[in-house]
Design a protein around this motif. Sequence first.
Motif, PDB file in Angstrom:
ATOM      1  N   GLY A 197       0.808  -1.221   0.000  1.00  0.00           N
ATOM      2  CA  GLY A 197       0.000   0.000   0.000  1.00  0.00           C
ATOM      3  C   GLY A 197       0.837   1.264   0.000  1.00  0.00           C
ATOM      4  N   GLY A 198       2.166   1.117  -0.039  1.00  0.00           N
ATOM      5  CA  GLY A 198       3.057   2.277  -0.030  1.00  0.00           C
ATOM      6  C   GLY A 198       3.043   3.016  -1.355  1.00  0.00           C
ATOM      7  N   LEU A 199       3.703   4.134  -1.375  1.00  0.00           N
ATOM      8  CA  LEU A 199       3.742   5.018  -2.538  1.00  0.00           C
ATOM      9  C   LEU A 199       5.152   5.044  -3.108  1.00  0.00           C
ATOM     10  CD1 LEU A 199       2.412   7.314  -4.275  1.00  0.00           C
ATOM     11  CD2 LEU A 199       3.219   8.894  -2.516  1.00  0.00           C
ATOM     12  N   ALA A 200       5.260   4.849  -4.417  1.00  0.00           N
ATOM     13  CA  ALA A 200       6.547   4.956  -5.102  1.00  0.00           C
ATOM     14  C   ALA A 200       6.528   6.203  -5.978  1.00  0.00           C
ATOM     15  CB  ALA A 200       6.808   3.715  -5.959  1.00  0.00           C
TER      16      ALA A 200
ATOM     17  N   ILE B 247       9.170   4.856 -20.299  1.00  0.00           N
ATOM     18  CA  ILE B 247       9.379   4.495 -18.896  1.00  0.00           C
ATOM     19  C   ILE B 247       8.065   4.092 -18.237  1.00  0.00           C
ATOM     20  CG2 ILE B 247      10.091   5.364 -16.625  1.00  0.00           C
ATOM     21  CD1 ILE B 247      12.197   7.058 -18.163  1.00  0.00           C
ATOM     22  N   VAL B 248       6.998   4.829 -18.516  1.00  0.00           N
ATOM     23  CA  VAL B 248       5.688   4.488 -17.949  1.00  0.00           C
ATOM     24  C   VAL B 248       5.249   3.111 -18.447  1.00  0.00           C
ATOM     25  CG1 VAL B 248       3.236   5.102 -17.961  1.00  0.00           C
ATOM     26  CG2 VAL B 248       4.963   6.850 -17.492  1.00  0.00           C
ATOM     27  N   ASP B 249       5.494   2.826 -19.710  1.00  0.00           N
ATOM     28  CA  ASP B 249       5.166   1.507 -20.254  1.00  0.00           C
ATOM     29  C   ASP B 249       5.954   0.415 -19.523  1.00  0.00           C
ATOM     30  OD1 ASP B 249       3.837  -0.209 -22.207  1.00  0.00           O
ATOM     31  OD2 ASP B 249       5.853  -0.469 -23.059  1.00  0.00           O
ATOM     32  N   SER B 250       7.239   0.674 -19.273  1.00  0.00           N
ATOM     33  CA  SER B 250       8.066  -0.279 -18.519  1.00  0.00           C
ATOM     34  C   SER B 250       7.499  -0.500 -17.119  1.00  0.00           C
ATOM     35  CB  SER B 250       9.503   0.224 -18.386  1.00  0.00           C
ATOM     36  OG  SER B 250      10.127   0.282 -19.623  1.00  0.00           O
ATOM     37  N   LEU B 251       7.091   0.579 -16.473  1.00  0.00           N
ATOM     38  CA  LEU B 251       6.512   0.467 -15.131  1.00  0.00           C
ATOM     39  C   LEU B 251       5.256  -0.388 -15.141  1.00  0.00           C
ATOM     40  CD1 LEU B 251       6.943   4.148 -13.928  1.00  0.00           C
ATOM     41  CD2 LEU B 251       8.123   2.140 -13.008  1.00  0.00           C
TER      42      LEU B 251
ATOM     43  N   MET C  88       5.842  -3.957 -15.237  1.00  0.00           N
ATOM     44  CA  MET C  88       6.333  -4.445 -13.945  1.00  0.00           C
ATOM     45  C   MET C  88       5.244  -4.394 -12.870  1.00  0.00           C
ATOM     46  SD  MET C  88       9.979  -2.521 -13.749  1.00  0.00           S
ATOM     47  CE  MET C  88      10.986  -2.349 -15.184  1.00  0.00           C
ATOM     48  N   SER C  89       4.013  -4.137 -13.288  1.00  0.00           N
ATOM     49  CA  SER C  89       2.847  -4.057 -12.389  1.00  0.00           C
ATOM     50  C   SER C  89       2.857  -2.829 -11.494  1.00  0.00           C
ATOM     51  CB  SER C  89       2.712  -5.330 -11.547  1.00  0.00           C
ATOM     52  OG  SER C  89       2.496  -6.434 -12.394  1.00  0.00           O
ATOM     53  N   PHE C  90       3.479  -1.750 -11.966  1.00  0.00           N
ATOM     54  CA  PHE C  90       3.374  -0.447 -11.311  1.00  0.00           C
ATOM     55  C   PHE C  90       2.489   0.406 -12.203  1.00  0.00           C
ATOM     56  CE2 PHE C  90       7.268  -2.006  -9.445  1.00  0.00           C
ATOM     57  CZ  PHE C  90       7.162  -1.604  -8.131  1.00  0.00           C
ATOM     58  N   PHE C  91       1.431   0.947 -11.633  1.00  0.00           N
ATOM     59  CA  PHE C  91       0.476   1.702 -12.433  1.00  0.00           C
ATOM     60  C   PHE C  91       0.437   3.141 -11.952  1.00  0.00           C
ATOM     61  CE2 PHE C  91      -0.678  -2.765 -12.355  1.00  0.00           C
ATOM     62  CZ  PHE C  91      -0.632  -3.039 -13.711  1.00  0.00           C
ATOM     63  N   PRO C  92       1.126   4.028 -12.685  1.00  0.00           N
ATOM     64  CA  PRO C  92       1.218   5.432 -12.261  1.00  0.00           C
ATOM     65  C   PRO C  92      -0.161   6.068 -12.082  1.00  0.00           C
ATOM     66  CG  PRO C  92       2.751   4.973 -14.042  1.00  0.00           C
ATOM     67  CD  PRO C  92       1.874   3.770 -13.915  1.00  0.00           C
ATOM     68  N   LYS C  93      -0.308   6.771 -10.965  1.00  0.00           N
ATOM     69  CA  LYS C  93      -1.547   7.487 -10.673  1.00  0.00           C
ATOM     70  C   LYS C  93      -1.500   8.906 -11.208  1.00  0.00           C
ATOM     71  CE  LYS C  93      -2.651   4.941  -6.522  1.00  0.00           C
ATOM     72  NZ  LYS C  93      -2.936   4.988  -5.092  1.00  0.00           N
ATOM     73  N   GLU C  94      -0.282   9.436 -11.317  1.00  0.00           N
ATOM     74  CA  GLU C  94      -0.144  10.844 -11.722  1.00  0.00           C
ATOM     75  C   GLU C  94       1.224  11.059 -12.338  1.00  0.00           C
ATOM     76  OE1 GLU C  94      -0.693  15.227  -9.618  1.00  0.00           O
ATOM     77  OE2 GLU C  94      -0.497  13.457  -8.367  1.00  0.00           O
ATOM     78  N   GLN C  95       1.243  11.934 -13.342  1.00  0.00           N
ATOM     79  CA  GLN C  95       2.510  12.339 -13.931  1.00  0.00           C
ATOM     80  C   GLN C  95       2.541  13.860 -13.926  1.00  0.00           C
ATOM     81  OE1 GLN C  95       3.586  10.486 -17.657  1.00  0.00           O
ATOM     82  NE2 GLN C  95       4.805  12.247 -18.272  1.00  0.00           N
ATOM     83  N   VAL C  96       3.584  14.412 -13.329  1.00  0.00           N
ATOM     84  CA  VAL C  96       3.719  15.856 -13.197  1.00  0.00           C
ATOM     85  C   VAL C  96       5.000  16.300 -13.884  1.00  0.00           C
ATOM     86  CG1 VAL C  96       3.930  17.761 -11.554  1.00  0.00           C
ATOM     87  CG2 VAL C  96       2.514  15.791 -10.986  1.00  0.00           C
TER      88      VAL C  96
END
Length: 136
Positions: A90-93, A115-119, A122-130
């Motif tokens: 449940g942590g934030l990366a 990079i977002v595609d790579s994430l 790897m089962s990391f789903f970005p919530k926000e891009q700034v």
Amino acid sequence: AGAGMSVSHVSDVVGPRGLVYAVEFSFRAGRDLLDVARSRPNIVPIVEDARFPTKYRMLVGLVDVLVVDVAQPDMARILQVNANLFLRTGGLAILVMPALCVDTTVPPAAVFATIVDSLRRMSFFPKEQVTLEPFV
């Protein structure tokens, strides 16, 4: 972690009850980081390569937030291997993506998309891009 500028800001945010593990590969910048940590007891400086977190796993506990700020083409993998060892469920990366440090031959938007595609793979789903433009 570099010389400790961003680390000192994170140290201020987490306050005296929080803990900041700061990993820096360069011995020169690591020396500067050690100087910063002397006056900030909530910083644990680690002079090691973030690409190989098993080398420092005995120093780091589970964390609520993982910030990866490395100018490396494999930054997504660096985030993944560190998150797998240290990020609490449940942590934030947070991944800082300096596009021009990754590839100067393509537009930054293309670097970010890769990079977002790579994430995601790897089962990391970005919530926000700034973006930090126009500040950088």
